[in-house]
Design a protein around this motif. Sequence first.
Motif, PDB file in Angstrom:
ATOM      1  N   ASP A 160      14.446  14.914   2.843  1.00 28.44           N
ATOM      2  CA  ASP A 160      14.711  15.238   4.255  1.00 28.44           C
ATOM      3  C   ASP A 160      16.080  14.726   4.676  1.00 28.44           C
ATOM      4  O   ASP A 160      16.807  15.400   5.418  1.00 28.44           O
ATOM      5  N   LEU A 161      16.440  13.540   4.222  1.00 25.31           N
ATOM      6  CA  LEU A 161      17.755  12.981   4.548  1.00 25.31           C
ATOM      7  C   LEU A 161      18.871  13.848   3.981  1.00 25.31           C
ATOM      8  O   LEU A 161      19.870  14.109   4.653  1.00 25.31           O
ATOM      9  N   ARG A 162      18.704  14.315   2.749  1.00 24.95           N
ATOM     10  CA  ARG A 162      19.731  15.170   2.149  1.00 24.95           C
ATOM     11  C   ARG A 162      19.836  16.510   2.874  1.00 24.95           C
ATOM     12  O   ARG A 162      20.939  17.059   3.033  1.00 24.95           O
ATOM     13  N   LYS A 163      18.706  17.025   3.323  1.00 23.71           N
ATOM     14  CA  LYS A 163      18.705  18.306   4.040  1.00 23.71           C
ATOM     15  C   LYS A 163      19.332  18.169   5.423  1.00 23.71           C
ATOM     16  O   LYS A 163      20.115  19.029   5.847  1.00 23.71           O
ATOM     17  N   MET A 164      19.025  17.089   6.132  1.00 27.87           N
ATOM     18  CA  MET A 164      19.470  16.929   7.518  1.00 27.87           C
ATOM     19  C   MET A 164      20.893  16.396   7.619  1.00 27.87           C
ATOM     20  O   MET A 164      21.637  16.768   8.529  1.00 27.87           O
ATOM     21  N   PHE A 165      21.258  15.517   6.697  1.00 32.46           N
ATOM     22  CA  PHE A 165      22.565  14.858   6.762  1.00 32.46           C
ATOM     23  C   PHE A 165      23.266  14.953   5.406  1.00 32.46           C
ATOM     24  O   PHE A 165      23.488  13.940   4.728  1.00 32.46           O
ATOM     25  N   PRO A 166      23.618  16.156   4.981  1.00 36.41           N
ATOM     26  CA  PRO A 166      24.181  16.342   3.634  1.00 36.41           C
ATOM     27  C   PRO A 166      25.498  15.608   3.418  1.00 36.41           C
ATOM     28  O   PRO A 166      25.783  15.187   2.291  1.00 36.41           O
ATOM     29  N   LYS A 167      26.309  15.450   4.453  1.00 31.43           N
ATOM     30  CA  LYS A 167      27.586  14.764   4.287  1.00 31.43           C
ATOM     31  C   LYS A 167      27.395  13.298   3.905  1.00 31.43           C
ATOM     32  O   LYS A 167      28.266  12.697   3.273  1.00 31.43           O
ATOM     33  N   VAL A 168      26.257  12.731   4.282  1.00 32.17           N
ATOM     34  CA  VAL A 168      25.988  11.319   4.005  1.00 32.17           C
ATOM     35  C   VAL A 168      25.189  11.131   2.726  1.00 32.17           C
ATOM     36  O   VAL A 168      25.459  10.241   1.925  1.00 32.17           O
ATOM     37  N   PHE A 169      24.205  12.011   2.481  1.00 30.75           N
ATOM     38  CA  PHE A 169      23.219  11.749   1.428  1.00 30.75           C
ATOM     39  C   PHE A 169      23.241  12.738   0.267  1.00 30.75           C
ATOM     40  O   PHE A 169      22.506  12.527  -0.714  1.00 30.75           O
ATOM     41  N   ALA A 170      24.045  13.783   0.331  1.00 30.38           N
ATOM     42  CA  ALA A 170      23.977  14.848  -0.675  1.00 30.38           C
ATOM     43  C   ALA A 170      24.131  14.332  -2.103  1.00 30.38           C
ATOM     44  O   ALA A 170      23.468  14.804  -3.020  1.00 30.38           O
ATOM     45  N   GLY A 171      24.991  13.364  -2.334  1.00 32.79           N
ATOM     46  CA  GLY A 171      25.243  12.894  -3.685  1.00 32.79           C
ATOM     47  C   GLY A 171      24.409  11.706  -4.099  1.00 32.79           C
ATOM     48  O   GLY A 171      24.634  11.134  -5.172  1.00 32.79           O
ATOM     49  N   GLN A 172      23.418  11.316  -3.288  1.00 31.63           N
ATOM     50  CA  GLN A 172      22.639  10.120  -3.580  1.00 31.63           C
ATOM     51  C   GLN A 172      21.278  10.476  -4.180  1.00 31.63           C
ATOM     52  O   GLN A 172      20.605  11.401  -3.716  1.00 31.63           O
ATOM     53  N   SER A 173      20.876   9.719  -5.174  1.00 29.49           N
ATOM     54  CA  SER A 173      19.567   9.916  -5.791  1.00 29.49           C
ATOM     55  C   SER A 173      18.485   9.322  -4.896  1.00 29.49           C
ATOM     56  O   SER A 173      18.757   8.521  -3.990  1.00 29.49           O
ATOM     57  N   ASP A 174      17.240   9.708  -5.176  1.00 29.13           N
ATOM     58  CA  ASP A 174      16.116   9.124  -4.441  1.00 29.13           C
ATOM     59  C   ASP A 174      16.132   7.603  -4.566  1.00 29.13           C
ATOM     60  O   ASP A 174      15.957   6.878  -3.575  1.00 29.13           O
ATOM     61  N   GLU A 175      16.348   7.137  -5.778  1.00 31.24           N
ATOM     62  CA  GLU A 175      16.317   5.692  -6.029  1.00 31.24           C
ATOM     63  C   GLU A 175      17.380   4.964  -5.223  1.00 31.24           C
ATOM     64  O   GLU A 175      17.138   3.879  -4.681  1.00 31.24           O
ATOM     65  N   SER A 176      18.575   5.565  -5.128  1.00 32.17           N
ATOM     66  CA  SER A 176      19.665   4.940  -4.387  1.00 32.17           C
ATOM     67  C   SER A 176      19.358   4.883  -2.892  1.00 32.17           C
ATOM     68  O   SER A 176      19.594   3.862  -2.231  1.00 32.17           O
ATOM     69  N   ILE A 177      18.824   5.962  -2.350  1.00 34.81           N
ATOM     70  CA  ILE A 177      18.487   5.998  -0.925  1.00 34.81           C
ATOM     71  C   ILE A 177      17.415   4.967  -0.603  1.00 34.81           C
ATOM     72  O   ILE A 177      17.517   4.221   0.381  1.00 34.81           O
ATOM     73  N   ILE A 178      16.386   4.912  -1.435  1.00 30.36           N
ATOM     74  CA  ILE A 178      15.275   3.998  -1.185  1.00 30.36           C
ATOM     75  C   ILE A 178      15.713   2.547  -1.297  1.00 30.36           C
ATOM     76  O   ILE A 178      15.326   1.696  -0.488  1.00 30.36           O
ATOM     77  N   ALA A 179      16.549   2.245  -2.285  1.00 27.28           N
ATOM     78  CA  ALA A 179      16.963   0.858  -2.518  1.00 27.28           C
ATOM     79  C   ALA A 179      17.728   0.278  -1.333  1.00 27.28           C
ATOM     80  O   ALA A 179      17.647  -0.923  -1.052  1.00 27.28           O
ATOM     81  N   LYS A 180      18.459   1.122  -0.613  1.00 26.32           N
ATOM     82  CA  LYS A 180      19.310   0.626   0.475  1.00 26.32           C
ATOM     83  C   LYS A 180      18.524   0.232   1.719  1.00 26.32           C
ATOM     84  O   LYS A 180      19.063  -0.457   2.588  1.00 26.32           O
ATOM     85  N   VAL A 181      17.288   0.699   1.835  1.00 30.24           N
ATOM     86  CA  VAL A 181      16.502   0.364   3.030  1.00 30.24           C
ATOM     87  C   VAL A 181      15.163  -0.271   2.674  1.00 30.24           C
ATOM     88  O   VAL A 181      14.258  -0.329   3.508  1.00 30.24           O
ATOM     89  N   ALA A 182      15.030  -0.741   1.454  1.00 33.92           N
ATOM     90  CA  ALA A 182      13.763  -1.327   1.020  1.00 33.92           C
ATOM     91  C   ALA A 182      13.436  -2.561   1.854  1.00 33.92           C
ATOM     92  O   ALA A 182      14.321  -3.310   2.257  1.00 33.92           O
ATOM     93  N   GLY A 183      12.158  -2.775   2.103  1.00 32.94           N
ATOM     94  CA  GLY A 183      11.718  -3.930   2.874  1.00 32.94           C
ATOM     95  C   GLY A 183      11.640  -3.634   4.354  1.00 32.94           C
ATOM     96  O   GLY A 183      11.906  -2.541   4.820  1.00 32.94           O
ATOM     97  N   HIS A 184      11.320  -4.657   5.128  1.00 29.50           N
ATOM     98  CA  HIS A 184      11.076  -4.498   6.558  1.00 29.50           C
ATOM     99  C   HIS A 184      12.202  -5.060   7.429  1.00 29.50           C
ATOM    100  O   HIS A 184      12.236  -4.813   8.620  1.00 29.50           O
ATOM    101  N   LYS A 185      13.117  -5.817   6.892  1.00 31.78           N
ATOM    102  CA  LYS A 185      14.054  -6.564   7.739  1.00 31.78           C
ATOM    103  C   LYS A 185      15.372  -5.838   7.981  1.00 31.78           C
ATOM    104  O   LYS A 185      16.078  -6.134   8.943  1.00 31.78           O
ATOM    105  N   PHE A 186      15.746  -4.901   7.126  1.00 26.46           N
ATOM    106  CA  PHE A 186      16.950  -4.090   7.305  1.00 26.46           C
ATOM    107  C   PHE A 186      18.220  -4.920   7.418  1.00 26.46           C
ATOM    108  O   PHE A 186      19.136  -4.582   8.157  1.00 26.46           O
TER     109      PHE A 186
END
Length: 233
Positions: free
Chosen positions: A106-132
Amino acid sequence: TGFVGKSHGRKPTDKVYGNTNPQTAEFDDGLFFNNGARGFYMTEGETLPGRVGLKPFKFTAKADDYITDVFTDHAVQFIERHADEPFMLYLPYTAPHEPLHGKPEDLRKMFPKVFAGQSDESIIAKVAGHKFRGVSDEMKAYHYAAMVHNMDLGIGRIFQTLEKLGIDENTLIIFTSDNGAQWGSNYPAHGHKGETRDAGIRVPFIVWSAALAASDRSGSVYNGLVSLADIAP
């Protein structure tokens, strides 16, 4: 009766989770998560309790399961099982509660300029956990929007299921929320979730049926005070 989603208590209640007595059980079918918030990226082998026709079962997640989709899947299955009889389905999604975990596709579809080149693993790793910690407000907004979008897609699947089964014209659908939005703009209201200003306590409350949609009051807006307790009567 079906309950799919979050039960926001300190511990599972016997009536919702464990009770399979047909005379006292509050819900015949369900897939249950107890608490108000959890991660949206499920881990392989993670389980959730459920039941069908008062018979318990255990849902086991696959590695790429996204919990909003899982709830939608089980809601659709409930409707399909009971399309030939009256039913009530309660579907309390955890979305868009924290943690802010947008679905990568959904992130790649909605915001391709930001997420188009990122893998699932990369996207998930950047926001893992609850504290941000170290996550920018802009990134939080992207994930929040993607979470709402995914929930919208799920509600669309509910409508499509009702239409496919030919019961959309005999079904009342109510969409609402327990708090105002926590991130981004709540314009024209002020404030956010957790505050007693308008944006903290004003929430969507949409009531739809085919009869309402076809009536001369189609699309009408009620500006009085409303409570979720008004749904029962």
